[in-house]
Design a protein around this motif. Structure first.
Motif, mmCIF file in Angstrom:
data_model
loop_
_atom_site.group_PDB
_atom_site.id
_atom_site.type_symbol
_atom_site.label_atom_id
_atom_site.label_comp_id
_atom_site.label_asym_id
_atom_site.label_seq_id
_atom_site.Cartn_x
_atom_site.Cartn_y
_atom_site.Cartn_z
ATOM 1 N N HIS A 271 1.018 -1.072 0.061
ATOM 2 C CA HIS A 271 0.001 0.032 -0.018
ATOM 3 C C HIS A 271 0.723 1.272 0.217
ATOM 4 O O HIS A 271 0.392 2.555 0.106
ATOM 5 N N VAL A 272 2.308 1.223 0.093
ATOM 6 C CA VAL A 272 3.213 2.364 0.247
ATOM 7 C C VAL A 272 3.263 2.851 -1.499
ATOM 8 O O VAL A 272 3.568 2.066 -2.299
ATOM 9 N N VAL A 273 3.273 4.245 -1.265
ATOM 10 C CA VAL A 273 3.736 5.039 -2.368
ATOM 11 C C VAL A 273 4.907 5.517 -2.469
ATOM 12 O O VAL A 273 4.964 6.286 -1.397
ATOM 13 N N GLY A 274 5.829 5.129 -3.289
ATOM 14 C CA GLY A 274 7.219 6.027 -2.933
ATOM 15 C C GLY A 274 7.309 7.150 -4.028
ATOM 16 O O GLY A 274 6.839 7.059 -5.224
ATOM 17 N N ILE A 275 7.686 8.180 -3.724
ATOM 18 C CA ILE A 275 8.027 9.263 -4.504
ATOM 19 C C ILE A 275 9.397 9.729 -4.693
ATOM 20 O O ILE A 275 10.032 9.953 -3.632
ATOM 21 N N LEU A 276 9.760 9.549 -5.855
ATOM 22 C CA LEU A 276 11.392 9.614 -6.247
ATOM 23 C C LEU A 276 11.727 10.668 -7.128
ATOM 24 O O LEU A 276 10.881 11.002 -7.916
ATOM 25 N N GLY A 277 12.883 10.865 -7.122
ATOM 26 C CA GLY A 277 13.594 11.918 -8.303
ATOM 27 C C GLY A 277 14.965 11.180 -8.655
ATOM 28 O O GLY A 277 15.369 10.387 -7.977
ATOM 29 N N ALA A 278 15.658 11.559 -9.716
ATOM 30 C CA ALA A 278 16.956 10.962 -10.328
ATOM 31 C C ALA A 278 17.489 11.840 -11.149
ATOM 32 O O ALA A 278 16.785 13.016 -11.884
ATOM 33 N N ALA A 279 18.601 11.798 -11.504
ATOM 34 C CA ALA A 279 19.506 12.369 -12.809
ATOM 35 C C ALA A 279 19.099 11.791 -14.031
ATOM 36 O O ALA A 279 19.123 12.768 -14.937
ATOM 37 N N GLN A 280 18.780 10.468 -14.170
ATOM 38 C CA GLN A 280 18.437 9.923 -15.456
ATOM 39 C C GLN A 280 17.311 8.970 -15.258
ATOM 40 O O GLN A 280 17.214 8.381 -14.411
ATOM 41 N N ILE A 281 16.431 8.822 -16.289
ATOM 42 C CA ILE A 281 15.437 7.828 -16.533
ATOM 43 C C ILE A 281 15.547 7.156 -17.687
ATOM 44 O O ILE A 281 16.014 7.868 -18.777
ATOM 45 N N ASP A 282 15.309 5.639 -17.751
ATOM 46 C CA ASP A 282 15.348 5.107 -19.021
ATOM 47 C C ASP A 282 13.878 4.651 -19.408
ATOM 48 O O ASP A 282 12.952 4.839 -18.661
ATOM 49 N N PRO A 283 13.751 4.034 -20.829
ATOM 50 C CA PRO A 283 11.983 3.819 -21.026
ATOM 51 C C PRO A 283 11.261 3.022 -19.958
ATOM 52 O O PRO A 283 10.256 3.006 -20.128
ATOM 53 N N TYR A 284 12.098 2.302 -19.197
ATOM 54 C CA TYR A 284 11.107 1.352 -18.324
ATOM 55 C C TYR A 284 11.191 1.871 -16.829
ATOM 56 O O TYR A 284 10.840 1.104 -15.886
ATOM 57 N N GLY A 285 11.698 2.995 -16.743
ATOM 58 C CA GLY A 285 11.586 3.549 -15.505
ATOM 59 C C GLY A 285 12.443 3.389 -14.512
ATOM 60 O O GLY A 285 12.551 3.772 -13.231
ATOM 61 N N ASN A 286 13.899 2.860 -14.815
ATOM 62 C CA ASN A 286 14.869 2.570 -14.216
ATOM 63 C C ASN A 286 15.635 3.987 -13.817
ATOM 64 O O ASN A 286 15.449 4.894 -14.602
ATOM 65 N N LEU A 287 16.233 4.230 -12.659
ATOM 66 C CA LEU A 287 16.690 5.721 -12.246
ATOM 67 C C LEU A 287 18.240 5.350 -12.005
ATOM 68 O O LEU A 287 18.791 4.388 -11.537
ATOM 69 N N ASN A 288 18.959 6.535 -12.396
ATOM 70 C CA ASN A 288 20.286 7.033 -11.890
ATOM 71 C C ASN A 288 20.293 7.860 -11.298
ATOM 72 O O ASN A 288 20.098 9.036 -11.401
ATOM 73 N N SER A 289 20.914 7.722 -9.813
ATOM 74 C CA SER A 289 21.186 8.970 -9.385
ATOM 75 C C SER A 289 22.436 8.854 -8.540
ATOM 76 O O SER A 289 22.944 9.351 -7.336
ATOM 77 N N THR A 290 23.463 8.255 -9.274
ATOM 78 C CA THR A 290 24.713 7.812 -8.705
ATOM 79 C C THR A 290 25.973 8.516 -9.523
ATOM 80 O O THR A 290 26.604 9.441 -8.763
ATOM 81 N N VAL A 291 26.099 8.250 -10.777
ATOM 82 C CA VAL A 291 26.986 8.842 -11.550
ATOM 83 C C VAL A 291 26.731 9.209 -13.038
ATOM 84 O O VAL A 291 25.816 8.492 -13.553
ATOM 85 N N LEU A 292 27.162 10.196 -13.828
ATOM 86 C CA LEU A 292 27.089 10.335 -15.107
ATOM 87 C C LEU A 292 28.587 10.125 -15.649
ATOM 88 O O LEU A 292 29.572 10.551 -15.359
ATOM 89 N N GLY A 293 28.720 9.048 -16.703
ATOM 90 C CA GLY A 293 29.826 8.812 -17.391
ATOM 91 C C GLY A 293 30.290 7.500 -16.612
ATOM 92 O O GLY A 293 29.280 6.777 -15.929
ATOM 93 N N ASP A 294 31.571 7.130 -16.700
ATOM 94 C CA ASP A 294 31.949 5.688 -16.367
ATOM 95 C C ASP A 294 32.130 5.668 -14.779
ATOM 96 O O ASP A 294 32.500 6.936 -14.153
ATOM 97 N N TYR A 295 31.723 4.595 -14.276
ATOM 98 C CA TYR A 295 31.586 4.854 -12.599
ATOM 99 C C TYR A 295 32.997 4.983 -11.975
ATOM 100 O O TYR A 295 33.150 5.759 -11.126
ATOM 101 N N GLY A 296 34.192 4.369 -12.811
ATOM 102 C CA GLY A 296 35.350 4.683 -12.177
ATOM 103 C C GLY A 296 35.951 6.038 -12.316
ATOM 104 O O GLY A 296 36.881 6.234 -11.466
ATOM 105 N N LEU A 297 35.453 6.563 -13.277
ATOM 106 C CA LEU A 297 35.958 7.786 -13.687
ATOM 107 C C LEU A 297 34.767 8.675 -13.974
ATOM 108 O O LEU A 297 34.827 9.220 -15.323
#
Length: 255
Positions: free
Chosen positions: A95-121
Protein backbone atom coordinates in the motif's frame (compact mmCIF):
# COMPACT_ATOMS: atom_id res chain seq x y z
CA UNK A 1 -5.84 31.20 -12.63
CA UNK A 2 -2.12 31.48 -13.27
CA UNK A 3 0.08 28.74 -11.87
CA UNK A 4 3.69 27.57 -12.10
CA UNK A 5 5.07 24.32 -13.51
CA UNK A 6 6.08 23.32 -9.99
CA UNK A 7 2.51 23.77 -8.76
CA UNK A 8 1.22 21.69 -11.68
CA UNK A 9 3.76 18.94 -10.89
CA UNK A 10 2.88 18.82 -7.20
CA UNK A 11 -0.83 18.60 -7.93
CA UNK A 12 -0.38 15.96 -10.64
CA UNK A 13 1.30 13.77 -8.03
CA UNK A 14 -1.28 14.61 -5.36
CA UNK A 15 -4.07 13.45 -7.69
CA UNK A 16 -2.37 10.06 -8.00
CA UNK A 17 -2.37 9.44 -4.23
CA UNK A 18 -5.47 7.57 -3.10
CA UNK A 19 -7.23 7.79 0.24
CA UNK A 20 -5.65 5.23 2.56
CA UNK A 21 -2.30 5.19 0.74
CA UNK A 22 0.92 5.20 2.75
CA UNK A 23 3.25 7.77 1.22
CA UNK A 24 7.03 7.57 1.55
CA UNK A 25 8.47 10.87 0.43
CA UNK A 26 11.66 12.87 0.55
CA UNK A 27 12.49 16.55 0.60
CA UNK A 28 11.01 19.22 -1.62
CA UNK A 29 8.24 18.79 -4.14
CA UNK A 30 7.51 15.18 -3.14
CA UNK A 31 6.77 16.33 0.41
CA UNK A 32 4.53 19.09 -0.93
CA UNK A 33 2.63 16.63 -3.13
CA UNK A 34 1.99 14.32 -0.17
CA UNK A 35 0.73 17.23 1.94
CA UNK A 36 -1.52 18.47 -0.85
CA UNK A 37 -3.05 15.02 -1.34
CA UNK A 38 -3.86 14.77 2.37
CA UNK A 39 -5.62 18.14 2.30
CA UNK A 40 -7.42 17.69 -1.03
CA UNK A 41 -8.49 14.12 -1.74
CA UNK A 42 -6.73 11.63 0.54
CA UNK A 43 -7.40 12.68 4.16
CA UNK A 44 -6.75 9.15 5.42
CA UNK A 45 -3.38 8.81 3.71
CA UNK A 46 -0.35 8.28 5.95
CA UNK A 47 2.87 10.20 5.33
CA UNK A 48 6.17 8.85 6.62
CA UNK A 49 9.86 9.64 6.26
CA UNK A 50 13.12 7.72 6.29
CA UNK A 51 14.11 9.59 9.46
CA UNK A 52 11.48 7.59 11.35
CA UNK A 53 8.40 9.80 11.61
CA UNK A 54 5.26 7.86 10.70
CA UNK A 55 1.85 9.49 10.16
CA UNK A 56 3.16 13.03 10.51
CA UNK A 57 0.60 15.84 10.72
CA UNK A 58 2.75 18.42 8.88
CA UNK A 59 1.14 21.71 9.79
CA UNK A 60 4.07 23.44 8.08
CA UNK A 61 6.09 22.11 5.17
CA UNK A 62 9.49 20.91 6.49
CA UNK A 63 12.67 21.96 4.70
CA UNK A 64 14.09 18.43 4.77
CA UNK A 65 13.32 14.95 6.09
CA UNK A 66 15.59 15.74 9.06
CA UNK A 67 13.64 18.90 9.94
CA UNK A 68 12.07 18.56 13.39
CA UNK A 69 8.71 19.57 11.89
CA UNK A 70 8.35 16.10 10.36
CA UNK A 71 7.86 14.77 13.91
CA UNK A 72 4.90 17.02 14.78
CA UNK A 73 1.93 14.89 15.79
CA UNK A 74 3.48 11.73 14.38
CA UNK A 75 2.02 8.40 15.49
CA UNK A 76 5.54 6.97 15.75
CA UNK A 77 8.87 8.68 16.42
CA UNK A 78 11.17 5.94 15.21
CA UNK A 79 14.46 5.47 13.43
CA UNK A 80 15.61 4.94 9.87
CA UNK A 81 15.44 1.19 10.51
CA UNK A 82 11.82 1.51 11.68
CA UNK A 83 10.85 3.48 8.58
CA UNK A 84 12.39 0.97 6.19
CA UNK A 85 10.93 -1.97 8.08
CA UNK A 86 7.50 -0.32 7.81
CA UNK A 87 8.03 0.11 4.08
CA UNK A 88 9.14 -3.50 3.53
CA UNK A 89 6.52 -5.14 5.75
CA UNK A 90 4.27 -7.17 3.44
CA UNK A 91 1.14 -6.14 5.32
CA UNK A 92 1.85 -2.46 4.61
CA UNK A 93 4.41 -2.37 1.79
CA UNK A 94 1.98 -3.10 -1.02
CA UNK A 95 0.00 0.00 0.00
CA UNK A 96 3.07 2.25 0.04
CA UNK A 97 3.56 4.88 -2.65
CA UNK A 98 7.18 5.98 -3.01
CA UNK A 99 7.96 9.39 -4.53
CA UNK A 100 11.39 9.60 -6.17
CA UNK A 101 13.60 11.77 -8.37
CA UNK A 102 16.84 11.13 -10.24
CA UNK A 103 19.43 12.43 -12.68
CA UNK A 104 18.49 9.94 -15.43
CA UNK A 105 15.53 7.75 -16.34
CA UNK A 106 15.27 5.12 -19.08
CA UNK A 107 12.23 3.83 -21.03
CA UNK A 108 11.38 1.29 -18.30
CA UNK A 109 11.51 3.72 -15.40
CA UNK A 110 14.90 2.65 -14.09
CA UNK A 111 16.72 5.50 -12.35
CA UNK A 112 20.28 6.76 -11.98
CA UNK A 113 21.22 9.08 -9.13
CA UNK A 114 24.82 7.89 -8.72
CA UNK A 115 27.14 8.97 -11.57
CA UNK A 116 27.20 10.41 -15.06
CA UNK A 117 29.78 8.73 -17.23
CA UNK A 118 31.99 5.78 -16.31
CA UNK A 119 31.61 4.72 -12.68
CA UNK A 120 35.37 4.50 -12.16
CA UNK A 121 36.06 7.91 -13.65
CA UNK A 122 32.72 9.76 -13.78
CA UNK A 123 32.09 13.18 -15.20
CA UNK A 124 29.72 13.87 -12.29
CA UNK A 125 29.24 11.93 -9.07
CA UNK A 126 26.02 12.41 -7.12
CA UNK A 127 25.13 11.55 -3.53
CA UNK A 128 23.85 8.13 -4.59
CA UNK A 129 20.83 6.01 -3.76
CA UNK A 130 19.93 7.07 -0.25
CA UNK A 131 16.80 4.98 0.19
CA UNK A 132 15.78 5.04 -3.48
CA UNK A 133 16.92 1.50 -4.29
CA UNK A 134 14.95 0.11 -1.34
CA UNK A 135 11.89 2.15 -2.31
CA UNK A 136 12.02 1.03 -5.93
CA UNK A 137 12.53 -2.58 -4.89
CA UNK A 138 9.91 -2.98 -2.19
CA UNK A 139 6.98 -0.56 -2.37
CA UNK A 140 3.70 -1.15 -4.18
CA UNK A 141 4.15 1.66 -6.68
CA UNK A 142 6.39 4.65 -7.32
CA UNK A 143 5.86 8.16 -8.67
CA UNK A 144 8.89 9.82 -10.25
CA UNK A 145 9.63 13.53 -10.63
CA UNK A 146 11.92 14.58 -13.51
CA UNK A 147 12.77 17.70 -15.46
CA UNK A 148 11.90 17.35 -19.15
CA UNK A 149 15.40 17.31 -20.66
CA UNK A 150 17.06 15.10 -23.27
CA UNK A 151 20.05 14.46 -21.00
CA UNK A 152 17.70 13.07 -18.33
CA UNK A 153 15.50 10.86 -20.53
CA UNK A 154 18.12 8.45 -21.89
CA UNK A 155 17.87 5.12 -23.76
CA UNK A 156 20.41 3.56 -21.38
CA UNK A 157 21.44 4.67 -17.92
CA UNK A 158 25.05 5.41 -17.08
CA UNK A 159 24.45 3.56 -13.81
CA UNK A 160 21.45 1.67 -12.39
CA UNK A 161 20.70 3.11 -8.95
CA UNK A 162 17.04 2.22 -8.54
CA UNK A 163 15.06 -0.47 -10.38
CA UNK A 164 11.94 0.37 -12.30
CA UNK A 165 10.60 -2.33 -14.61
CA UNK A 166 14.21 -3.32 -15.42
CA UNK A 167 14.06 -4.75 -18.99
CA UNK A 168 10.32 -5.25 -19.38
CA UNK A 169 7.27 -7.10 -18.09
CA UNK A 170 9.06 -9.96 -16.30
CA UNK A 171 12.27 -8.16 -15.34
CA UNK A 172 11.38 -7.58 -11.71
CA UNK A 173 10.27 -11.18 -11.16
CA UNK A 174 13.50 -12.53 -12.69
CA UNK A 175 15.49 -10.27 -10.37
CA UNK A 176 13.55 -11.52 -7.34
CA UNK A 177 11.97 -8.14 -6.64
CA UNK A 178 8.55 -7.57 -5.12
CA UNK A 179 5.48 -6.82 -7.15
CA UNK A 180 5.10 -3.15 -7.91
CA UNK A 181 7.07 -0.64 -9.91
CA UNK A 182 6.82 2.86 -11.36
CA UNK A 183 3.36 3.98 -12.41
CA UNK A 184 3.77 7.67 -13.17
CA UNK A 185 6.53 10.05 -14.29
CA UNK A 186 5.81 13.73 -13.77
CA UNK A 187 7.81 16.46 -15.49
CA UNK A 188 7.52 20.20 -15.90
CA UNK A 189 5.77 19.60 -19.25
CA UNK A 190 3.89 16.31 -19.16
CA UNK A 191 3.05 13.05 -17.42
CA UNK A 192 4.03 9.55 -18.52
CA UNK A 193 2.71 6.12 -17.60
CA UNK A 194 3.86 2.57 -18.34
CA UNK A 195 2.17 0.09 -20.67
CA UNK A 196 0.68 -2.88 -18.82
CA UNK A 197 2.06 -5.39 -21.34
CA UNK A 198 5.47 -4.03 -22.35
CA UNK A 199 6.13 -1.92 -19.21
CA UNK A 200 7.60 0.71 -21.49
CA UNK A 201 6.92 4.38 -20.86
CA UNK A 202 4.32 6.20 -22.93
CA UNK A 203 3.19 9.82 -23.01
CA UNK A 204 -0.09 9.98 -21.09
CA UNK A 205 -0.75 13.70 -20.89
CA UNK A 206 0.55 17.16 -21.71
CA UNK A 207 0.05 20.27 -19.60
CA UNK A 208 -2.14 23.05 -21.01
CA UNK A 209 -0.42 24.86 -23.88
CA UNK A 210 2.17 22.10 -24.47
CA UNK A 211 2.13 19.72 -27.44
CA UNK A 212 3.43 16.14 -27.68
CA UNK A 213 5.98 17.33 -30.23
CA UNK A 214 7.45 19.78 -27.73
CA UNK A 215 7.77 17.00 -25.16
CA UNK A 216 9.40 14.58 -27.61
CA UNK A 217 11.99 17.21 -28.55
CA UNK A 218 13.27 17.00 -24.99
CA UNK A 219 13.68 13.22 -24.83
CA UNK A 220 16.53 10.91 -25.75
CA UNK A 221 14.21 8.08 -26.80
CA UNK A 222 10.87 7.71 -28.55
CA UNK A 223 7.64 7.02 -26.71
CA UNK A 224 4.11 6.20 -27.82
CA UNK A 225 1.83 9.24 -28.05
CA UNK A 226 -1.44 7.59 -29.14
CA UNK A 227 -2.92 7.72 -25.64
CA UNK A 228 -2.01 11.28 -24.74
CA UNK A 229 -4.72 13.38 -23.13
CA UNK A 230 -4.68 16.97 -21.85
CA UNK A 231 -3.81 17.22 -18.17
CA UNK A 232 -6.47 19.15 -16.31
CA UNK A 233 -5.08 22.44 -15.01
CA UNK A 234 -5.15 23.12 -11.26
CA UNK A 235 -8.52 24.14 -9.91
CA UNK A 236 -8.85 27.29 -7.79
CA UNK A 237 -9.46 25.09 -4.74
CA UNK A 238 -6.32 23.00 -5.38
CA UNK A 239 -4.17 26.08 -5.79
CA UNK A 240 -5.61 27.72 -2.72
CA UNK A 241 -4.85 24.67 -0.58
CA UNK A 242 -1.37 24.30 -2.06
CA UNK A 243 -0.49 27.96 -1.50
CA UNK A 244 -2.29 28.80 1.74
CA UNK A 245 -2.22 25.54 3.69
CA UNK A 246 0.73 23.57 2.35
CA UNK A 247 3.38 26.17 1.54
CA UNK A 248 2.25 29.69 2.53
CA UNK A 249 5.87 30.80 2.96
CA UNK A 250 6.71 29.53 -0.54
CA UNK A 251 9.65 27.52 0.73
CA UNK A 252 9.21 25.03 -2.10
CA UNK A 253 6.96 26.96 -4.48
CA UNK A 254 9.66 29.57 -5.00
CA UNK A 255 9.12 29.96 -8.73
Amino acid sequence: MRYSAREMMALAAAREIKDGDIVFCGTGISMLAAMAAKHISAPNSVIFFETGAIDSQLEEVPMAVGDSRVMLGAAVHGSLADAFAFMQNRSTGTHVVGILGAAQIDPYGNLNSTVLGDYGLPGVRFSGSGGACDVGSFVGRTIIFMQQETRKFVPQLDYLTCPGWLDGPHGRARAGLCEGGPVLVITNMAVFRFDDASRRMYLAGCYPGITPEQVLERMGFAVETGRVRPVEPPTPRELDILRRQCDPQRLILQD
